[in-house]
Design an enzyme around this catalytic site. Structure first.
Site, PDB file in Angstrom:
ATOM      1  N   GLN B 255       0.823  -1.202   0.000  1.00 34.25           N
ATOM      2  CA  GLN B 255       0.000   0.000   0.000  1.00 34.25           C
ATOM      3  C   GLN B 255       0.860   1.255   0.000  1.00 34.25           C
ATOM      4  O   GLN B 255       0.552   2.242  -0.662  1.00 34.25           O
ATOM      5  CB  GLN B 255      -0.917  -0.021   1.234  1.00 34.25           C
ATOM      6  CG  GLN B 255      -2.074   0.914   1.134  1.00 34.25           C
ATOM      7  CD  GLN B 255      -2.922   0.607  -0.071  1.00 34.25           C
ATOM      8  OE1 GLN B 255      -2.973  -0.527  -0.552  1.00 34.25           O
ATOM      9  NE2 GLN B 255      -3.575   1.613  -0.621  1.00 34.25           N
ATOM     10  N   HIS B 258       2.048   3.132  -3.264  1.00 36.71           N
ATOM     11  CA  HIS B 258       1.133   3.844  -4.163  1.00 36.71           C
ATOM     12  C   HIS B 258       1.549   5.298  -4.353  1.00 36.71           C
ATOM     13  O   HIS B 258       1.584   5.798  -5.475  1.00 36.71           O
ATOM     14  CB  HIS B 258      -0.303   3.791  -3.631  1.00 36.71           C
ATOM     15  CG  HIS B 258      -1.080   2.645  -4.173  1.00 36.71           C
ATOM     16  ND1 HIS B 258      -1.362   2.502  -5.506  1.00 36.71           N
ATOM     17  CD2 HIS B 258      -1.628   1.565  -3.565  1.00 36.71           C
ATOM     18  CE1 HIS B 258      -2.054   1.392  -5.699  1.00 36.71           C
ATOM     19  NE2 HIS B 258      -2.228   0.799  -4.548  1.00 36.71           N
ATOM     20  N   GLU B 322      -9.963   2.240   3.921  1.00 36.79           N
ATOM     21  CA  GLU B 322     -10.311   1.781   2.572  1.00 36.79           C
ATOM     22  C   GLU B 322     -10.112   0.263   2.478  1.00 36.79           C
ATOM     23  O   GLU B 322     -11.009  -0.467   2.093  1.00 36.79           O
ATOM     24  CB  GLU B 322      -9.397   2.508   1.568  1.00 36.79           C
ATOM     25  CG  GLU B 322      -9.653   2.117   0.128  1.00 36.79           C
ATOM     26  CD  GLU B 322      -8.557   2.642  -0.804  1.00 36.79           C
ATOM     27  OE1 GLU B 322      -7.477   3.024  -0.300  1.00 36.79           O
ATOM     28  OE2 GLU B 322      -8.775   2.650  -2.027  1.00 36.79           O
ATOM     29  N   HIS B 323      -8.918  -0.187   2.836  1.00 37.58           N
ATOM     30  CA  HIS B 323      -8.621  -1.624   2.850  1.00 37.58           C
ATOM     31  C   HIS B 323      -8.347  -2.052   4.287  1.00 37.58           C
ATOM     32  O   HIS B 323      -7.637  -1.351   5.011  1.00 37.58           O
ATOM     33  CB  HIS B 323      -7.356  -1.939   2.051  1.00 37.58           C
ATOM     34  CG  HIS B 323      -7.381  -1.464   0.637  1.00 37.58           C
ATOM     35  ND1 HIS B 323      -6.776  -0.294   0.235  1.00 37.58           N
ATOM     36  CD2 HIS B 323      -7.947  -1.993  -0.473  1.00 37.58           C
ATOM     37  CE1 HIS B 323      -6.956  -0.137  -1.063  1.00 37.58           C
ATOM     38  NE2 HIS B 323      -7.670  -1.129  -1.527  1.00 37.58           N
ATOM     39  N   ASP B 356      -6.799  -5.993  -5.492  1.00 39.75           N
ATOM     40  CA  ASP B 356      -6.462  -4.947  -6.464  1.00 39.75           C
ATOM     41  C   ASP B 356      -6.547  -5.460  -7.891  1.00 39.75           C
ATOM     42  O   ASP B 356      -6.758  -4.683  -8.824  1.00 39.75           O
ATOM     43  CB  ASP B 356      -5.025  -4.448  -6.228  1.00 39.75           C
ATOM     44  CG  ASP B 356      -4.966  -3.432  -5.106  1.00 39.75           C
ATOM     45  OD1 ASP B 356      -6.024  -2.927  -4.715  1.00 39.75           O
ATOM     46  OD2 ASP B 356      -3.853  -3.151  -4.623  1.00 39.75           O
ATOM     47  N   HIS B 415     -52.134  19.255  -3.878  1.00 43.04           N
ATOM     48  CA  HIS B 415     -51.828  17.825  -3.756  1.00 43.04           C
ATOM     49  C   HIS B 415     -53.092  17.057  -3.386  1.00 43.04           C
ATOM     50  O   HIS B 415     -53.380  15.996  -3.921  1.00 43.04           O
ATOM     51  CB  HIS B 415     -50.766  17.588  -2.671  1.00 43.04           C
ATOM     52  CG  HIS B 415     -49.370  17.898  -3.110  1.00 43.04           C
ATOM     53  ND1 HIS B 415     -48.945  19.160  -3.399  1.00 43.04           N
ATOM     54  CD2 HIS B 415     -48.295  17.088  -3.319  1.00 43.04           C
ATOM     55  CE1 HIS B 415     -47.663  19.130  -3.760  1.00 43.04           C
ATOM     56  NE2 HIS B 415     -47.252  17.880  -3.717  1.00 43.04           N
TER      57      HIS B 415
END
Lengths: 430, 430
Positions: B255, B258, B322-323, B356, B415
């Site tokens: 990770q 990245h 996220e992960h 991934d 209405h």
């Protein structure tokens, strides 16, 4: 209502445009309000609420005594109507809940997805001249079906500092007890930032005026989610030769009374019918309590005459209306061709106000062309779907080599290495 | 990596915060780019692409000849890896498709919901040092399963004006032929505004640098939807005493490579194990090609020691990663307690890089705490769910009186009138 007869398709882009509104002044004011709530919390909230809504308000929290008292102030008939609506909304939204099976994508690789409730939910409920207790049902019911336990409501008080009893009754019916007498941009700011009394929430739902809408748009950058971008309410009706003019006129007006910026559009292949409907609009309009509002939005609205019903459907798909009524003999067949709309009402008796209150569908829907890409509120809006995967030794042996190749080709060697180190370990265990 | 030993829960809010980044300069530049594309269309796009990516580029459209040629430039092994990934992603995402039954909420009142594809989809695929062809699979496959027919890709060219062959091969594999050599904020502007060559789309998907992310955030106000707000990628790992230190270290680094702003967090109840993992990180880091990037993000990252695994799970739920890797003996049991995460990886062999690329789950996931309220990309992201209702004469007689009462109580008489006029007509027909 201006009548456009057989416009070219080249004009459709213009004819489907919503009126542009410069809201830079609103935007500046909302920024100030958000900053003020950020810096001064509850005291900013109380100051703004006193200035804008209830001059003598002393506390923003609704007491349990107020909730109890509200029960004596709502008629039995209205209570029963709310109960029927609750039941139908619950039935329809329950049909949206589905669990998904675990899937083995390769041998030893099992993936699944699970719906988990969003933890903290804030509902904004407009008050004032139209206390929208129906919106509590439309947001609170799917929230609870989605599993949300922590739900709060912000709603503006009247001049005396009170909340409409029907709002309190409906909230209590759903077991929602945490209610604040706060409206406008300050309510949205409070729920997204948190104050001494008001919890910070994860997602905010609900309609409102342009300040509320702008505040919802601005607070997204603070990490708070919102139901959807909002604009003035809208209705498109497609009518054929057998449509009942008085029904169509009543439906157009039911949308037009929402606000002076609401937009209603009639599309038909029958010029004569269009004129009859317009005559009916004029008659019915004159008797409405909210005549002055409906008049303004009717003035902004259009009648479009096209050569056949197919073309009317195509026009509607370009416009992407929030509400669409198919006042057509073969409504269900034609409905197959609808690709952009929030909620669709089929045939003679499916009036739009049914969906606003009691048929069971949700009334929080995408406006302003957002129906091209957004759905209305549903149980999905109150959950996130988390994916899970369980990969066995055999599983990583099956897919590992492919991951290594792809990661290397993307130039991400540490990604590759996370697989390689496992495959090597498995090899060494033999 | 800084080690925090037994921090108080009162410190968790600080420990779960993402690094703040002032992006006001980026925001200004993106505004300029969007305005420039708005005013000058293709010529702005070409000028920007020449200035930022490929000085000698003459046309932005990828030719069919380039797509054909790409097939000869991708190895058979990589093609097979991509095919396996495609199959697994298709299998998992197919399991997300469900039709819903029609529901009769009251006698004569039938409601249902139908998924309809979003018409025009734009995919942004990063190029440059990491050509993310895997993202084409992750976005293109659910788009097609959702029924989207009109899909375009924007991806930045290299200095010579070429697109990585694996990107073109993967796009072709999915039958996506409309590809533009445009990157950055100008690509997002082009897809949301439309230019002479590039169609305006309804929704934009895909990751990118801070300019792309900021552009996606800004264009939402133009009526274009986006997949989700984005931030730097992140991973949280919960490890117990039996976790394999080298695996955990490899996952943290996968990770970290990245980008320098990626964040990785290790949470464990084993101080000794944490030290072993940290030692492994140092060893593995030294051999990575993207060492200089991974080093920076590792420096920003944290190890948190808590008293037991239950507390680790609670911490993770506050962080909302996220992960999330559960490097735990009873990972599946513990996974039941996860309430905030994008995608969860269970046990020893479920490395994050599997998700991934090739296990089948989606890799486009909520970052920056948005996992509290957002889901990752799925087939749902490419459709909107339109509600329909068909109310018979009997149906409006059943629910009409409740609608009348509720509309009147909200002060919306038009209405109410849309129902009254129908009920009166039915009465008069008798």
């Amino acid at each position: 209502m201006y009548i456009n007869i057989y416009p070219n398709t080249s004009e459709w882009n213009t004819l489907t445009q919503r009126p542009y509104k410069d809201n830079s002044l609103v935007s500046e004011r909302v920024k100030e309000i958000i900053n003020s709530v950020k810096q001064n919390g509850d005291s900013a909230i109380l100051r703004l609420t006193k200035a804008l809504d209830a001059p003598s308000l002393e506390r923003i929290t609704v007491g349990l005594d107020e909730i109890e008292f509200s029960k004596t102030r709502v008629s039995v008939d209205l209570k029963n109507a709310i109960l029927l609506a609750k039941e139908n909304i619950t039935t329809f939204h329950t049909s949206q809940i589905k669990s998904e099976p675990k899937t083995e994508t390769s041998a030893g690789v099992t993936c699944w997805r699970k719906s988990v409730a969003i933890q903290k939910i804030g509902l904004y409920i407009p008050g004032g001249s139209a206390p929208l207790f129906s919106t509590i049902l439309m947001l609170g019911i799917p929230a609870q079906l989605g599993g949300c336990e922590d739900i709060i409501i912000c709603t503006p008080p009247d001049k005396q500092g009170n909340i409409d009893p029907a709002i309190l009754f409906t909230a209590d019916l759903l077991g929602i007890k945490t209610i604040y007498k706060v409206g406008g941009a300050q309510a949205i700011a409070a729920m997204s930032l948190g104050t001494e009394s008001i919890t910070k929430v994860d997602k905010i739902f609900g309609p409102g005026n342009q300040y509320v809408t702008e505040a919802k748009s601005q607070i997204q950058s603070l990490g708070v989610a919102i139901d959807m971008p909002a604009g003035p309410s809208e209705l498109l009706i497609i009518a054929d030769s057998n449509a009942t003019s008085s029904f169509v006129a009543a439906d157009l007006l039911s949308q037009a009374e929402h606000g002076p910026d609401s937009q209603v559009i009639l599309v038909t292949d029958q010029e004569e019918k269009a004129k009859q409907i317009l005559a009916e609009v004029t008659i019915q309009l004159s008797e409405l309590p909210r005549k002055s509002i409906a008049e303004k939005s009717i003035a902004n609205s259009r009648i479009i005459i096209l050569k056949d019903i197919e073309s009317c459907i195509q026009f509607s798909n370009v416009y992407a209306p929030e509400h669409l009524i198919l006042a057509l003999d073969n409504a269900e067949t034609y409905s197959e061709k609808i690709i952009n709309a929030g909620s669709v009402f089929l045939g003679r008796y499916s009036c739009e106000s049914a969906g606003d209150y009691a048929s069971g569908t949700n009334h929080t829907l995408p406006t302003n062309g957002y129906a091209k890409s957004y759905s209305g509120v549903s149980v999905d809006s109150f959950v996130k779907k988390i994916t899970f995967q369980n990969i066995t030794k055999k599983g990583i042996q099956n897919i590992g080599p492919s991951i290594e190749l792809m990661a290397a080709a993307e130039g991400l060697d540490a990604h590759k290495n996370a697989v390689t180190i496992r495959l090597n370990t498995i090899d060494n265990e033999r």
